[in-house]
Design a protein around this motif. Structure first.
Motif, PDB file in Angstrom:
ATOM      1  N   GLN A  51     -63.132 -34.114  29.362  1.00 33.43           N
ATOM      2  CA  GLN A  51     -62.539 -33.588  28.133  1.00 33.43           C
ATOM      3  C   GLN A  51     -61.117 -34.101  27.949  1.00 33.43           C
ATOM      4  OE1 GLN A  51     -64.391 -31.690  25.947  1.00 33.43           O
ATOM      5  NE2 GLN A  51     -62.682 -32.178  24.578  1.00 33.43           N
ATOM      6  N   GLU A 103     -65.234 -38.230  42.487  1.00 32.64           N
ATOM      7  CA  GLU A 103     -64.403 -37.728  43.566  1.00 32.64           C
ATOM      8  C   GLU A 103     -62.927 -38.052  43.316  1.00 32.64           C
ATOM      9  OE1 GLU A 103     -63.747 -35.633  46.992  1.00 32.64           O
ATOM     10  OE2 GLU A 103     -65.677 -35.953  46.011  1.00 32.64           O
ATOM     11  N   GLN A 148     -56.017 -39.507  38.490  1.00 33.12           N
ATOM     12  CA  GLN A 148     -55.550 -38.696  37.374  1.00 33.12           C
ATOM     13  C   GLN A 148     -55.195 -39.606  36.195  1.00 33.12           C
ATOM     14  OE1 GLN A 148     -55.386 -35.382  37.525  1.00 33.12           O
ATOM     15  NE2 GLN A 148     -55.857 -35.148  39.695  1.00 33.12           N
ATOM     16  N   GLN A 177     -61.115 -36.632  40.931  1.00 37.28           N
ATOM     17  CA  GLN A 177     -60.745 -36.319  39.550  1.00 37.28           C
ATOM     18  C   GLN A 177     -60.947 -34.834  39.273  1.00 37.28           C
ATOM     19  OE1 GLN A 177     -63.286 -38.910  37.265  1.00 37.28           O
ATOM     20  NE2 GLN A 177     -61.742 -40.535  37.185  1.00 37.28           N
ATOM     21  N   PRO A 178     -60.109 -34.245  38.430  1.00 31.98           N
ATOM     22  CA  PRO A 178     -60.314 -32.826  38.081  1.00 31.98           C
ATOM     23  C   PRO A 178     -61.578 -32.657  37.256  1.00 31.98           C
ATOM     24  CG  PRO A 178     -58.588 -33.786  36.720  1.00 31.98           C
ATOM     25  CD  PRO A 178     -58.932 -34.829  37.765  1.00 31.98           C
ATOM     26  N   ASP A 179     -62.101 -31.454  37.238  1.00 32.42           N
ATOM     27  CA  ASP A 179     -63.331 -31.178  36.479  1.00 32.42           C
ATOM     28  C   ASP A 179     -63.130 -31.378  34.989  1.00 32.42           C
ATOM     29  OD1 ASP A 179     -64.549 -30.527  38.861  1.00 32.42           O
ATOM     30  OD2 ASP A 179     -64.172 -28.361  38.662  1.00 32.42           O
ATOM     31  N   THR A 180     -61.875 -31.330  34.544  1.00 29.85           N
ATOM     32  CA  THR A 180     -61.594 -31.441  33.101  1.00 29.85           C
ATOM     33  C   THR A 180     -61.403 -32.890  32.645  1.00 29.85           C
ATOM     34  OG1 THR A 180     -59.208 -31.179  33.518  1.00 29.85           O
ATOM     35  CG2 THR A 180     -60.494 -29.168  33.084  1.00 29.85           C
ATOM     36  N   VAL A 195     -68.997 -37.885  33.493  1.00 25.90           N
ATOM     37  CA  VAL A 195     -68.893 -37.019  34.668  1.00 25.90           C
ATOM     38  C   VAL A 195     -67.608 -37.345  35.422  1.00 25.90           C
ATOM     39  CG1 VAL A 195     -71.384 -36.681  34.978  1.00 25.90           C
ATOM     40  CG2 VAL A 195     -70.250 -38.638  36.064  1.00 25.90           C
ATOM     41  N   ALA A 196     -67.082 -36.329  36.115  1.00 23.15           N
ATOM     42  CA  ALA A 196     -65.911 -36.527  36.968  1.00 23.15           C
ATOM     43  C   ALA A 196     -66.373 -37.012  38.335  1.00 23.15           C
ATOM     44  CB  ALA A 196     -65.144 -35.213  37.115  1.00 23.15           C
TER      45      ALA A 196
END
Length: 625
Positions: free
Chosen positions: A160, A152, A120, A154-157, A149-150
């Motif tokens: 951004q 393993e 994170q 990590q959040p999908d966001t 790209v995210a």
């Protein structure tokens, strides 16, 4: 003029003080935002860490695959003249690090403290100052590497989130962007250049850095980029040669790496003609010189912002109140001033300057008349009740002419009903006054910083109102009792005279015929045995109406005299006497402030001192010859 070292060092000092006080923004621009700084932007594995370590001359940043920088790192470099070299973290203010491997570990540990041992990110910065003879005075902000790209964990966001964090720094007009791009990647696809172009389309704030020049494929080079032909910026591009993985594994120190970098450019057939404008040492000097130039340009606006903020801070301190002296005289003076401020607001409510006092008039104009109309006189003066009262009043011997005792008992019983509305008026005004005390306490700005004193004043005011209510209650009851204790004789004499002038009264102008016909006319008193009882009820009712009109005027006067007038004159008199007898410790306890307000004042005072010191320091350094 001031030297570059002293001016940039001063800005570093002010930025550090801003960070300590949390002066990062809020409404308008903060001092931190107004001071120029350099944000390091690049994609993951673009060589950002190696550039920073080359500038510092020390191996101190965490390394690894994927996202390593997960919190912004505010890196302040301070050039020392005595040869000392050490690091300090803001979160460990009294600890010096001379082992830079320990600095690396502390950065990792402090990152994990906020983000946990995950991938994170957090926008809470880590503050690190490095003091060394091998650096120039400079502030660099290392930001998490941009990614596409995210992975393993990590959040999908995450993509951004990182971009938003980077933008929050580089969008500021006083931020200098250090855009890092690897040479073995097409500059057109550079994450750093892409975001720099969006926030700084003219390129006035952007410095381009090309890393990993030594890792380009044979037969290729980055000369077009470095000479500005492929993507033009307002400032020159700088090429960097990072330490190789083999150098890192062999623990080759950064000073040796700098020397090796210089040799690379000086001996390179592609970049030899640019060697004097390449390398991490040149980059550090270039940034420092530009930063000093920007600072000089921004000094007038920085001073203007500082002066504006000083005025705002002084106004806010005046609003919440300055610190109170500790001597008993000053404390007593402050308490009395607070009381006077409250009393002023309370009187404004009563006199019409603020809403609320009109409710007292409403008690007299609406509530009291309505209550008087509802009194059960019809039931009390009903025929059967009049008969019962008159008969009981006569005892064993009936009255001869007029039932005076019956009259008195009926009147006294009727007047007793007035006590209810009279006391209700007292209570209603008391309630209004208590509510005005509560509102006045909350509306007295000076009292908001002293909750204990506000509570003491409210308690004293309410106790005084209770005393006024009791005196007012006694007075209105006394008014009612006075009406019972002495009846208005003239009223009944007038009734008697009007009765004598009735149709059976003698009249010298009448002739005998008319006189005989009137004497022979039917007499309602003789024909209807209830006539006298109805007449008694009617007479008593007329008298009670007269008393009602009188009390309707006298009760408000008594209430205002005993409660409203006294509240205006002496609401806190007893409190003043008690306060004057208190010892210093008890006075201090009354001025016990809200801890949150005390903390706010302390922070405001510290910020005020920071801004004043910053103004004086900038004035003394910027115009020194």
């Amino acid at each position: 003029m001031a030297t570059m070292t002293s001016l940039i060092g001063l800005i570093n000092k002010i930025q550090r003080a801003c960070t300590v006080l949390g002066d990062h923004g809020g409404e308008g621009m903060s001092l931190w935002e107004a001071l120029p700084s350099v944000a390091v932007v690049g994609g993951q594995s673009s060589g950002k860490s190696s550039v920073l370590e080359s500038v510092v001359g020390r191996d101190f940043l965490p390394r690894g695959s994927g996202i390593v920088t997960r919190r912004p790192l505010v890196l302040q470099l301070h050039k020392t003249e005595d040869g000392q070299e050490y690091a300090e973290f803001l979160h460990l203010p009294r600890k010096r690090f001379t082992d830079f491997a320990a600095v690396r570990k502390e950065i990792s540990d402090e990152t994990d403290r906020i983000t946990g041992k995950t991938k994170q990110i957090s926008n809470i910065p880590i503050q690190l100052s490095i003091y060394s003879p091998h650096v120039v005075n400079l502030t660099l902000i290392d930001l998490p590497g941009l990614t596409k790209v995210a992975v393993e964990g990590q959040p999908d966001t995450i993509v951004q989130d990182i971009e938003n964090m980077v933008r929050s720094y580089v969008e500021k007009p006083n931020c200098i962007i250090l855009a890092i791009s690897p040479a073995n990647q097409d500059i057109a696809t550079s994450d750093a250049i892409k975001i720099a172009r969006e926030v700084d389309p003219s390129g006035e704030r952007t410095f381009g850095v090309v890393t990993k020049l030594d890792l380009m494929d044979k037969g290729t080079n980055a000369v077009d980029v470095l000479e500005g032909r492929q993507y033009r910026l307002q400032h020159p591009w700088v090429g960097i040669v990072n330490r190789s993985q083999a150098d890192i594994n062999r623990n080759v120190d950064m000073i040796a790496a700098r020397r090796k970098e210089r040799e690379y450019f000086e001996t390179s057939p592609e970049y030899g003609h640019l060697a004097h404008k390449m390398g991490s040492e040149y980059l550090a000097k270039l940034l420092s010189q530009h930063l000093e130039q920007v600072i000089r340009q921004k000094i007038p606006s920085i001073i203007a912002l500082i002066n504006k903020t000083i005025d705002e801070l002084n106004a806010e301190l005046d609003r919440i109140g300055r610190p109170i002296a500790v001597d008993s005289g000053a404390q007593l003076y402050t308490i009395l001033e607070m009381c006077r401020a409250f009393d002023k607001v309370f009187k404004e409510h009563l006199d019409g300057g603020r809403p609320g006092g009109d409710r007292i008039y409403g008690v007299f104009d609406n509530q009291l008349p309505a209550a008087l109309k509802k009194l059960p006189f019809d039931r009390h003066l009903a025929l059967k009740n009049v008969q019962r009262v008159v008969t009981e009043a006569d005892g064993y011997q009936p009255h001869l002419i007029a039932p005076e005792q019956g009259y008195r008992r009926l009147i006294e019983g009727s007047i007793g009903y007035f006590k209810g509305p009279a006391e209700a008026s007292v209570d209603a005004v008391h309630f209004v006054l208590k509510e005005l005390v509560r509102k006045s306490i909350s509306e007295t700005e000076e009292l908001k910083r002293f909750p204990t004193l506000a509570n003491d004043i409210a308690t004293a005011a309410n106790e005084a109102l209770e005393r006024f209510r009791e005196e007012s209650r006694k007075t209105v009851i006394r008014l009612v009792d006075m009406e019972s204790s002495y009846l208005t004789v003239e009223f009944f004499r007038k009734i008697h005279l009007e009765g004598e002038r009735g149709p059976n009264a003698p009249n010298s102008n009448r002739n005998d015929k008319n006189d005989r016909s009137e004497r022979n006319a039917p007499n309602p008193a003789m024909d209807n045995p209830d006539y006298h009882l109805r007449k008694i009820g009617s007479n008593v009712n007329a008298y009670i109406n007269m008393v009602c009109d009188s009390l309707k005027n006298s009760i408000p006067k008594a209430v205002v005299y005993c409660q409203v007038r006294e509240a205006k004159r002496s609401l806190l008199n007893y409190f003043y006497v008690q306060v004057g007898k208190k010892e210093k410790e008890k006075l201090g306890a009354m001025l016990d402030e809200d801890p949150a307000l005390m903390e706010k004042r302390n922070q405001l005072a510290k910020r005020l001192e920071l801004y004043k010191q910053a103004r004086d320091d900038i004035d003394s350094v910027a115009w020194k010859s």
